[in-house]
Design a protein around this motif. Structure first.
Motif, PDB file in Angstrom:
ATOM      1  N   ALA A  87     -68.222 -55.771  39.495  1.00  0.00           N
ATOM      2  CA  ALA A  87     -69.779 -55.404  38.857  1.00  0.00           C
ATOM      3  C   ALA A  87     -70.393 -54.452  39.831  1.00  0.00           C
ATOM      4  O   ALA A  87     -70.800 -53.514  39.698  1.00  0.00           O
ATOM      5  CB  ALA A  87     -70.298 -56.628  38.464  1.00  0.00           C
ATOM      6  N   GLN A  88     -70.363 -55.068  41.109  1.00  0.00           N
ATOM      7  CA  GLN A  88     -70.942 -54.294  42.235  1.00  0.00           C
ATOM      8  C   GLN A  88     -70.394 -52.966  42.459  1.00  0.00           C
ATOM      9  O   GLN A  88     -70.927 -52.103  42.596  1.00  0.00           O
ATOM     10  CB  GLN A  88     -70.900 -55.084  43.632  1.00  0.00           C
ATOM     11  CG  GLN A  88     -71.968 -56.072  43.489  1.00  0.00           C
ATOM     12  CD  GLN A  88     -71.529 -56.920  45.032  1.00  0.00           C
ATOM     13  OE1 GLN A  88     -70.728 -56.652  45.717  1.00  0.00           O
ATOM     14  NE2 GLN A  88     -72.563 -57.945  45.077  1.00  0.00           N
ATOM     15  N   HIS A  89     -68.902 -53.075  42.470  1.00  0.00           N
ATOM     16  CA  HIS A  89     -68.096 -51.569  42.512  1.00  0.00           C
ATOM     17  C   HIS A  89     -68.365 -50.777  41.195  1.00  0.00           C
ATOM     18  O   HIS A  89     -68.762 -49.495  41.888  1.00  0.00           O
ATOM     19  CB  HIS A  89     -66.830 -51.959  42.462  1.00  0.00           C
ATOM     20  CG  HIS A  89     -66.256 -52.518  43.984  1.00  0.00           C
ATOM     21  ND1 HIS A  89     -65.005 -52.613  44.382  1.00  0.00           N
ATOM     22  CD2 HIS A  89     -67.070 -53.315  44.733  1.00  0.00           C
ATOM     23  CE1 HIS A  89     -64.930 -52.847  45.580  1.00  0.00           C
ATOM     24  NE2 HIS A  89     -66.137 -53.609  45.845  1.00  0.00           N
ATOM     25  N   GLU A  90     -68.301 -51.391  40.385  1.00  0.00           N
ATOM     26  CA  GLU A  90     -68.798 -50.314  39.130  1.00  0.00           C
ATOM     27  C   GLU A  90     -70.326 -49.766  39.270  1.00  0.00           C
ATOM     28  O   GLU A  90     -70.388 -48.573  39.069  1.00  0.00           O
ATOM     29  CB  GLU A  90     -68.700 -51.193  37.868  1.00  0.00           C
ATOM     30  CG  GLU A  90     -67.214 -51.487  37.493  1.00  0.00           C
ATOM     31  CD  GLU A  90     -66.364 -50.247  37.027  1.00  0.00           C
ATOM     32  OE1 GLU A  90     -66.854 -49.287  36.639  1.00  0.00           O
ATOM     33  OE2 GLU A  90     -65.217 -50.068  37.668  1.00  0.00           O
ATOM     34  N   ASP A  91     -71.153 -50.703  39.490  1.00  0.00           N
ATOM     35  CA  ASP A  91     -72.819 -50.108  39.546  1.00  0.00           C
ATOM     36  C   ASP A  91     -72.808 -49.026  40.729  1.00  0.00           C
ATOM     37  O   ASP A  91     -73.377 -48.154  40.599  1.00  0.00           O
ATOM     38  CB  ASP A  91     -73.437 -51.371  40.093  1.00  0.00           C
ATOM     39  CG  ASP A  91     -73.856 -52.213  38.806  1.00  0.00           C
ATOM     40  OD1 ASP A  91     -73.360 -52.094  37.670  1.00  0.00           O
ATOM     41  OD2 ASP A  91     -74.054 -53.416  39.111  1.00  0.00           O
ATOM     42  N   ALA A  92     -72.049 -49.210  41.988  1.00  0.00           N
ATOM     43  CA  ALA A  92     -72.035 -48.532  43.034  1.00  0.00           C
ATOM     44  C   ALA A  92     -71.198 -46.964  42.609  1.00  0.00           C
ATOM     45  O   ALA A  92     -71.906 -45.937  42.912  1.00  0.00           O
ATOM     46  CB  ALA A  92     -71.069 -48.946  44.398  1.00  0.00           C
ATOM     47  N   PHE A  93     -70.081 -47.308  41.906  1.00  0.00           N
ATOM     48  CA  PHE A  93     -69.529 -45.898  41.487  1.00  0.00           C
ATOM     49  C   PHE A  93     -70.590 -45.140  40.480  1.00  0.00           C
ATOM     50  O   PHE A  93     -70.559 -43.809  40.536  1.00  0.00           O
ATOM     51  CB  PHE A  93     -68.276 -46.308  40.700  1.00  0.00           C
ATOM     52  CG  PHE A  93     -67.534 -45.133  40.147  1.00  0.00           C
ATOM     53  CD1 PHE A  93     -66.658 -44.349  41.062  1.00  0.00           C
ATOM     54  CD2 PHE A  93     -67.502 -44.803  38.824  1.00  0.00           C
ATOM     55  CE1 PHE A  93     -65.880 -43.382  40.544  1.00  0.00           C
ATOM     56  CE2 PHE A  93     -66.682 -43.648  38.468  1.00  0.00           C
ATOM     57  CZ  PHE A  93     -66.048 -42.853  39.336  1.00  0.00           C
ATOM     58  N   ASP A  94     -71.024 -45.846  39.594  1.00  0.00           N
ATOM     59  CA  ASP A  94     -72.000 -45.097  38.690  1.00  0.00           C
ATOM     60  C   ASP A  94     -73.518 -44.615  39.413  1.00  0.00           C
ATOM     61  O   ASP A  94     -73.565 -43.421  39.232  1.00  0.00           O
ATOM     62  CB  ASP A  94     -72.511 -45.979  37.368  1.00  0.00           C
ATOM     63  CG  ASP A  94     -71.521 -46.619  36.542  1.00  0.00           C
ATOM     64  OD1 ASP A  94     -70.303 -45.855  36.680  1.00  0.00           O
ATOM     65  OD2 ASP A  94     -71.664 -47.742  36.075  1.00  0.00           O
ATOM     66  N   ALA A  95     -73.707 -45.144  40.508  1.00  0.00           N
ATOM     67  CA  ALA A  95     -74.968 -44.599  41.306  1.00  0.00           C
ATOM     68  C   ALA A  95     -74.322 -43.494  42.339  1.00  0.00           C
ATOM     69  O   ALA A  95     -75.448 -42.690  42.600  1.00  0.00           O
ATOM     70  CB  ALA A  95     -75.534 -45.918  42.109  1.00  0.00           C
ATOM     71  N   ALA A  96     -73.244 -43.356  42.599  1.00  0.00           N
ATOM     72  CA  ALA A  96     -73.016 -42.581  43.601  1.00  0.00           C
ATOM     73  C   ALA A  96     -73.135 -41.185  43.188  1.00  0.00           C
ATOM     74  O   ALA A  96     -73.584 -40.129  44.156  1.00  0.00           O
ATOM     75  CB  ALA A  96     -71.369 -42.574  43.924  1.00  0.00           C
ATOM     76  N   ASP A  97     -73.170 -40.846  41.907  1.00  0.00           N
ATOM     77  CA  ASP A  97     -73.551 -39.259  41.393  1.00  0.00           C
ATOM     78  C   ASP A  97     -75.195 -38.932  41.718  1.00  0.00           C
ATOM     79  O   ASP A  97     -75.426 -37.722  41.797  1.00  0.00           O
ATOM     80  CB  ASP A  97     -73.294 -39.309  39.918  1.00  0.00           C
ATOM     81  CG  ASP A  97     -71.613 -39.006  39.670  1.00  0.00           C
ATOM     82  OD1 ASP A  97     -71.041 -38.618  40.700  1.00  0.00           O
ATOM     83  OD2 ASP A  97     -71.207 -39.454  38.549  1.00  0.00           O
ATOM     84  N   ARG A  98     -75.942 -40.285  41.826  1.00  0.00           N
ATOM     85  CA  ARG A  98     -77.373 -39.788  42.161  1.00  0.00           C
ATOM     86  C   ARG A  98     -77.718 -40.117  43.665  1.00  0.00           C
ATOM     87  O   ARG A  98     -79.058 -39.813  43.878  1.00  0.00           O
ATOM     88  CB  ARG A  98     -78.126 -40.968  41.279  1.00  0.00           C
ATOM     89  CG  ARG A  98     -77.836 -40.570  39.627  1.00  0.00           C
ATOM     90  CD  ARG A  98     -78.639 -41.608  38.794  1.00  0.00           C
ATOM     91  NE  ARG A  98     -78.394 -43.031  39.072  1.00  0.00           N
ATOM     92  CZ  ARG A  98     -77.259 -43.602  38.512  1.00  0.00           C
ATOM     93  NH1 ARG A  98     -76.228 -43.267  37.992  1.00  0.00           N
ATOM     94  NH2 ARG A  98     -77.292 -44.947  39.093  1.00  0.00           N
ATOM     95  N   TYR A  99     -76.839 -40.319  44.305  1.00  0.00           N
ATOM     96  CA  TYR A  99     -76.933 -40.601  45.729  1.00  0.00           C
ATOM     97  C   TYR A  99     -77.290 -39.454  46.595  1.00  0.00           C
ATOM     98  O   TYR A  99     -76.687 -38.600  46.451  1.00  0.00           O
ATOM     99  CB  TYR A  99     -76.075 -41.424  46.429  1.00  0.00           C
ATOM    100  CG  TYR A  99     -76.300 -42.113  47.920  1.00  0.00           C
ATOM    101  CD1 TYR A  99     -77.339 -43.126  48.000  1.00  0.00           C
ATOM    102  CD2 TYR A  99     -75.856 -41.679  49.039  1.00  0.00           C
ATOM    103  CE1 TYR A  99     -77.500 -43.415  49.397  1.00  0.00           C
ATOM    104  CE2 TYR A  99     -75.930 -41.764  50.258  1.00  0.00           C
ATOM    105  CZ  TYR A  99     -76.880 -42.766  50.326  1.00  0.00           C
ATOM    106  OH  TYR A  99     -77.065 -43.312  51.629  1.00  0.00           O
TER     107      TYR A  99
END
Length: 135
Positions: A87-99
């Motif tokens: 779940a953390q990996h999926e959240d981080a993957f989703d957030a990567a585009d906005r970082y």
């Protein structure tokens, strides 16, 4: 098949470099389950080796069995941890585009004073006379 030891060695190496400012050599024996670049099928070039690798359980399964056998964790606890990590990996993957971070902010330890690949190199005297090298 011993991720705890691998982690400990790499942490020790990072701490050594932080404390003493020198390089560390780690002799790590490992393999890649899916070949050298993870996209090609290595069965064509190394069929015997990769047949054995395919038959070998994944490190995560070996380590999980060890933890359960030792009574360190239950299968249910490990599955919950695994689900949380995914779940953390999926959240981080989703957030990567906005970082929009600052340069070098992602590094776990500060490496101030160490040369970067873009820094100009320096040389040290070899102790050998140039004329001797020309001969």
């Amino acid at each position: 098949d011993d991720p705890a030891s691998v982690t400990a060695v790499f942490e020790l190496a990072a701490e050594w470099r932080q404390a003493w400012g020198t390089d560390v050599i780690i002799d790590l024996i490992c393999y890649r389950r899916f070949g050298h670049n993870e996209t090609l099928n290595p069965d064509y070039t190394q069929p015997l080796l990769y047949k054995r690798i395919a038959e070998h359980p994944r490190t995560e399964a070996v380590f999980a069995k060890q933890l359960v056998d030792q009574g360190t964790a239950t299968k249910e606890e490990l599955e919950a941890i695994k689900a949380g990590i995914w779940a953390q990996h999926e959240d981080a993957f989703d957030a990567a585009d906005r970082y929009e971070g600052k340069p070098m902010e992602w590094i776990a330890t500060k490496w101030e004073g160490f040369a970067k690949p873009i820094d100009e190199g320096s040389s040290s005297p070899t102790g050998v006379d140039v004329e001797l090298l020309r001969d």
